[in-house]
Design an enzyme around this catalytic site. Structure first.
Site, PDB file in Angstrom:
ATOM      1  N   LYS A 190       1.036   4.937   9.334  1.00 30.22           N
ATOM      2  CA  LYS A 190       0.898   3.522   8.976  1.00 30.22           C
ATOM      3  C   LYS A 190       1.560   3.227   7.635  1.00 30.22           C
ATOM      4  CE  LYS A 190      -3.669   3.207   9.582  1.00 30.22           C
ATOM      5  NZ  LYS A 190      -5.000   2.540   9.661  1.00 30.22           N
ATOM      6  N   TYR A 191       1.683   4.272   6.785  1.00 31.52           N
ATOM      7  CA  TYR A 191       2.223   4.054   5.441  1.00 31.52           C
ATOM      8  C   TYR A 191       3.471   4.887   5.150  1.00 31.52           C
ATOM      9  CZ  TYR A 191      -2.618   2.584   5.466  1.00 31.52           C
ATOM     10  OH  TYR A 191      -3.799   2.018   5.828  1.00 31.52           O
TER      11      TYR A 191
ATOM     12  N   ASP B  11      -2.911  -7.319  -0.463  1.00 28.70           N
ATOM     13  CA  ASP B  11      -1.616  -7.337   0.232  1.00 28.70           C
ATOM     14  C   ASP B  11      -1.633  -8.223   1.475  1.00 28.70           C
ATOM     15  OD1 ASP B  11      -3.436  -5.537   1.365  1.00 28.70           O
ATOM     16  OD2 ASP B  11      -1.834  -4.345   2.290  1.00 28.70           O
TER      17      ASP B  11
ATOM     18  N   GLU C 141      -7.167  -6.111  20.611  1.00 26.17           N
ATOM     19  CA  GLU C 141      -7.586  -4.973  19.805  1.00 26.17           C
ATOM     20  C   GLU C 141      -8.788  -5.384  18.974  1.00 26.17           C
ATOM     21  OE1 GLU C 141      -7.058  -2.274  16.007  1.00 26.17           O
ATOM     22  OE2 GLU C 141      -6.940  -4.452  16.124  1.00 26.17           O
TER      23      GLU C 141
ATOM     24  N   GLN D  64      -1.448 -12.636  10.272  1.00 28.82           N
ATOM     25  CA  GLN D  64      -1.793 -12.575   8.860  1.00 28.82           C
ATOM     26  C   GLN D  64      -0.477 -12.439   8.110  1.00 28.82           C
ATOM     27  OE1 GLN D  64      -4.236  -9.106   9.017  1.00 28.82           O
ATOM     28  NE2 GLN D  64      -2.519  -7.689   9.014  1.00 28.82           N
TER      29      GLN D  64
ATOM     30  N   ASP E 116      -3.695  -7.851  17.251  1.00 28.02           N
ATOM     31  CA  ASP E 116      -4.403  -7.145  16.192  1.00 28.02           C
ATOM     32  C   ASP E 116      -5.635  -7.943  15.754  1.00 28.02           C
ATOM     33  OD1 ASP E 116      -3.996  -4.849  14.252  1.00 28.02           O
ATOM     34  OD2 ASP E 116      -4.210  -6.519  12.834  1.00 28.02           O
ATOM     35  N   ASN E 117      -6.776  -7.285  15.710  1.00 21.82           N
ATOM     36  CA  ASN E 117      -8.005  -7.916  15.182  1.00 21.82           C
ATOM     37  C   ASN E 117      -8.217  -9.359  15.637  1.00 21.82           C
ATOM     38  OD1 ASN E 117      -9.183  -5.861  13.725  1.00 21.82           O
ATOM     39  ND2 ASN E 117      -7.918  -6.239  11.913  1.00 21.82           N
TER      40      ASN E 117
ATOM     41  N   LYS F  95       0.837  -1.198   0.000  1.00 22.66           N
ATOM     42  CA  LYS F  95       0.000   0.000   0.000  1.00 22.66           C
ATOM     43  C   LYS F  95       0.875   1.253   0.000  1.00 22.66           C
ATOM     44  CE  LYS F  95      -3.996  -1.862  -0.195  1.00 22.66           C
ATOM     45  NZ  LYS F  95      -4.750  -2.433   0.920  1.00 22.66           N
TER      46      LYS F  95
END
Lengths: 647, 647
Positions: B508-509, B330, B395, B295, B366-367, B235
């Protein structure tokens, strides 16, 4: 109930609404079923659950047979409906070509899986869809077929449930006949049923009273124990420790030379007389309820035949009842923990069986809280297995948790603290507790303004208005209620002594004859019971709703039938001395009324009709005239020709 | 928790109070014990329960070891204490002679029974009592001996429990270290830790920031994933689908040619650098928390080595993450239900083990709600068995029941809806839910005013005052809270676009360098965290209590230490635009204050002290100056010489 440990209670015709939180990780769609079976069903029936909000799901089912229903919930991540939802989203977003082909391939694999699980009939149908997806048909045609309702139904029936989650417990619902939820009780001592002065009443005398009792609107006639009465340590008038020769004793001192719990006191009549009474009562719409008091007088046949069923003291005598240092030597309690407990428990269960075989299906159980809870749970289960029409009323006036636990053990109805809840706010608080879940799921109140053991201070000092007030409250607050009849009708209120809740010259120790009394309450009782009969709203408790008032002496509450048509609004002045006035603030939504339109309140006690508008209304109630309104709410209906009437 | 299905949570030093309804039929006395064992105990320890009111009993025990405690309740009808109570009543009522002899005989039989059950030591002592009762001693002497405390203790230890009832379930309590309940988090991206413009930050740069972060009072430093970042479908800036050549990608796209979840992004440093950071942080009182995001990017080594751990599409490609029709190419999610699930689950657990062996004991996951609940329950249990000091923060921003279920599955702390609760009444409602049982027994809130994913509308439009308000609320409402630090300190509030909660030019990017900013909030943050450190009342949530105010924009709440000495009263104007005034109505009892005496409120933010009297007090708060009071309540103390001061 307590995570499946006890059964919830319902009556025939009720609709059970079962809800569950159903959710999983991830964003896939879920399917869930309620699996329901009646005890006699070979296989459970599945009802699809529907999501409400916030992961809460619901399914409903009517209960149409007596006995036990069992239900549980099964849920699974449903890959087909998830795929189906996403296919729709993709198509709507214009996805096509190879991207959509891959999706159709994924769907095909899921449908193949279902075909593999399906029976022959469904498999053939699924194979048609498979063949179509495998064919050279246009992509758009294939997609079109996926919207078929048939396909959804086939895939639902053959969903992949290999990773389904099932609730660990099965939940039970015990279904009783409707009388368990709506009944009107009249209590009398048969030995006082004679009209001739000085005579000992008989079953035939009770039979003669049936038309009068039926006319007053009662459908259960409950008689204290009808068995032979012990002579040893017999109690005299007003519970004196030493009886006179002519004293008749308390019917609860069960057992004499003539027999015990399955015998009839000779002066009441024969077994044939009793059976005739049961039959005649049924013909007038009345069921006979008997008293089950599991204790023995020292003269009970059990004492000689089965001394091992009682506790023996170190001096070799049998342990009498006591509340140290007080002794009750006329009563021997059973020792439910005796080594011979199995024989004792079986015998006691068979006492109920004996009377059931004589046509009795309702039992009021004396002091059940002084016998083991496991005994009741076992005995009631056994007996209702044979006859699911049986109704047991628990006469337990004890701590709340024990009263509730007895109800969970299987009692169909329970006595309550109603007699001692006299102020407005405490009535509302108590009835909100006992008529709403969780309590209402297992505890069915049967409320009594008086009993042979309970003459409250309120009745002692409130005069005739106090009786009227308590009658209206009992009959409209609770679908099950009862009166200790002859005494209530005559609003007798003299206590044995100041501060006592016992009656002076109580029938418990004497034979009485009740003469006609012109000032009695029988007509009011008949009217109130007629109102109950004609208004289904009063035949249940679930919709009981209290409305605020600005005077604590005035309470206001409504009940609404399940279909919302029949609405009864009761307003009571709970002060038996003074006229009270106040404003009530109706919750119009609970009454299914339109806030804008007017409505009529039709007083079923007085016959008067008033047109009311909006939620705020004024009332004035004189307890010496009528201390209550029992309003039927009549909604304004406009016909086509603009002619108004009230339904 | 859910009838023993899940463990309740406590931290070292807490006192557990266990209550049970304990009752039986009849009027006999009951004895009850709480049976408690730590997972390492061979035998449970019994604590005598004491009755409160209405058949509710209680026992308490402190938890002093990490890991699981288990408790259950056992109760029985205690024939000895019943007999003992009745003997007292009889003696008091003057019972004597043979009637009392029989009672002593009954008591003797009970004591003999206890002697039969007792060990040698107790038996010898009981035999002394037996011999005395069997002797020719005077009745009054025998009775006198029955009041011996020794006898009561002996009979308690050897009570007849053959018919005792034990709860069906054992209830579990998981005991964590104190940091699970009280922690202060700072989040930063290590790649933005360099001070030199244009430089990629390293662990060494983070190390250099430790003194500053410690000075601000944080004790947990949480870094987003530190692993190699995927290149495929990387990304771009502002989450653009197509990346520029120089774009660094999102750290959550884990895995590249350099390795996966156990590797370190080469530009951050080496494993040795990382371990050095963990050590240096510990020296300043800070623990490093890592991000667990299960992930993979398409370049993750797993994809080639273990394609069976992913879902394969009919076209042979690996299924990427999607929310149809949106694609996230991604990211490859793991297929937790793969036939090779055991190998996958073990591998993922071992990822955590890997970092634990490098000194990391806190993980932000995360998630977690997009991975199976059974996986978390298994993995967390396994990992905490090896190391009960581990802390896992979930989270999960999803539906409430799933958030709660994750906590039940074992998460030590949980993100909350705090960021979106901005109005006074909704803050009170939400915190009353999450800080009181049943929720507080399993769910430990960790509240964040912002995160890299959450820039709320309130912060976007409220300016600097909004940040101040949210800081004070987070730090005083919840014992666990955190800030996405560099951005919060600088009160950055520009969204990617209108209506978005994403930051413009999000870290984040991108790699950032944060320069010193004179208008930043670091001093206020340091002060607020100092107040937390110095006031134990703020290090727990159990005593959180909201006090009414007459202005919805002003909320007022207190926290009180377990011993009642430390009391913090926080009053916040939640309107970031306008000065608000209002009356607050303090619950003086909750504040351990005497209604008659005055007291002092000492504002720990401003240093000001005010003398207040009674419950009703006026406040005025200008958000552009300080939008809150954090009062320490100081009670008036009078010394002997009548000199007053405030404690």
């Amino acid at each position: 109930m307590d995570d499946g440990r006890f059964a919830a209670k319902r009556v025939i015709g009720d609709v059970v609404s079962a809800e569950a939180d159903v959710f999983a990780d991830g964003h896939d769609l879920i399917s869930a079923v309620l699996s329901v079976r009646h005890q006699n069903d070979k296989k459970p029936r599945e009802i699809r659950m529907r999501p409400l909000v916030n992961d809460r799901w619901r399914a409903e089912f009517p209960v149409e047979s007596l006995g036990f229903y069992y239900f549980t919930v099964e849920a699974w991540i449903d890959h087909f409906v998830t795929w189906h939802r996403d296919l729709k989203k993709r198509v709507d977003a214009g996805v096509s070509g190879s991207d959509l082909d891959v999706q159709l391939q994924i769907g095909l694999a899921i449908i193949r899986g279902a075909a593999g699980r399906a029976g022959a009939r469904d498999r053939r149908k699924l194979e048609t869809f498979i063949a179509m997806l495998e064919s050279g048909d246009a992509q758009s045609d294939k997609v079109e077929e996926m919207w078929s309702e048939d396909l959804l139904a086939l895939m639902w029936r053959n969903s992949d449930r290999s990773l389904a989650t099932k609730l660990a417990a099965e939940y039970a619902i015990e279904v009783d006949r409707r009388k368990a939820a709506y009944s009107t009780w009249y209590e009398l001592f048969p030995r006082s049923a004679a009209s001739k002065a000085g005579a000992h009443g008989t079953f035939a005398d009770v039979e003669a009273q049936l038309p009068r009792i039926a006319k007053m609107g009662f459908d259960v006639l409950y008689m204290p124990p009808i068995h032979p009465i012990g002579g040893t340590y017999r109690k005299g008038k007003n519970n004196r420790v030493i009886a006179e020769k002519e004293d008749v004793g308390s019917p609860w001192a069960i057992g004499g030379t003539e027999g015990g719990h399955t015998a009839i006191h000779p002066q009441l009549g024969t077994m044939a007389d009793f059976e005739r009474l049961v039959k005649k009562a049924a013909e007038t719409g009345i069921e006979i309820a008997l008293d089950i008091a599991f204790q023995a007088s020292p003269d009970h046949p059990y004492v000689k035949q089965h001394p091992e069923w009682f506790q023996t003291r170190p001096d070799g005598t049998i342990q009498y009842a006591e509340n140290p240092p007080k002794k009750y030597q006329d009563i021997y309690p059973f020792n439910f923990e005796t080594v011979e407990w199995k024989a004792l428990w079986n015998e006691l269960r068979d006492v109920v069986r004996f009377w059931t075989s004589r046509g009795v299906k309702i039992f009021r159980v004396d002091n059940p809280h002084t016998k083991p809870l496991p005994f009741w749970q076992w005995a009631i289960t056994e007996l209702k297995k044979e006859n699911p029409e049986l109704i047991f009323l628990a006469e337990a006036f004890t701590r709340p948790k024990i009263m509730y636990r007895l109800a969970k053990a299987g009692y169909s109805q329970s006595y309550t603290y109603f007699a001692w809840r006299n102020a407005g706010p405490e009535i509302a608080e108590y009835f909100n507790e006992i008529t709403k879940p969780p309590v209402s799921d297992f505890f069915r109140p049967n409320v009594w303004p008086n009993t042979p053991d309970i003459l409250t201070e309120y009745l002692q000092f409130g005069g005739r208005p106090a009786f009227t007030i308590r009658l209206v409250l009992a009959a409209t607050l609770s679908a099950n209620y009862g009166l200790y009849g002859p005494v209530f009708e005559r609003h007798l209120s003299a206590p044995r002594e100041a501060g006592s809740e016992e009656y002076l010259d109580s029938e418990k120790y004497e034979v009485k004859q009740w003469q006609k009394n012109d000032d009695d309450l029988s007509e009011l009782i008949a009217l109130v019971n007629k109102i109950r009969r004609e208004n289904v709203a009063l035949q249940q408790n679930a919709t009981l709703k209290f409305h605020p008032t600005d005077n604590e002496n005035i309470i206001c509450y409504s009940k609404t039938s399940a279909d919302g048509v029949n609405v009864i609004l009761t307003i009571v002045n709970v002060d038996p001395q003074n006229t009270q006035t106040g404003w009530i603030e109706l919750d119009l939504v609970a009454l299914s009324l339109d806030a804008r339109g007017g409505f009529q309140v039709h007083d079923l006690l007085s016959g008067a009709r008033h047109n009311w508008n909006g939620s705020r209304n004024y009332v004035q109630l004189n307890p010496h005239v009528v201390p209550a309104h029992i309003f039927r709410i009549r909604r304004r209906v406009r016909t086509e020709r603009d002619f108004e009437y009230f339904l």
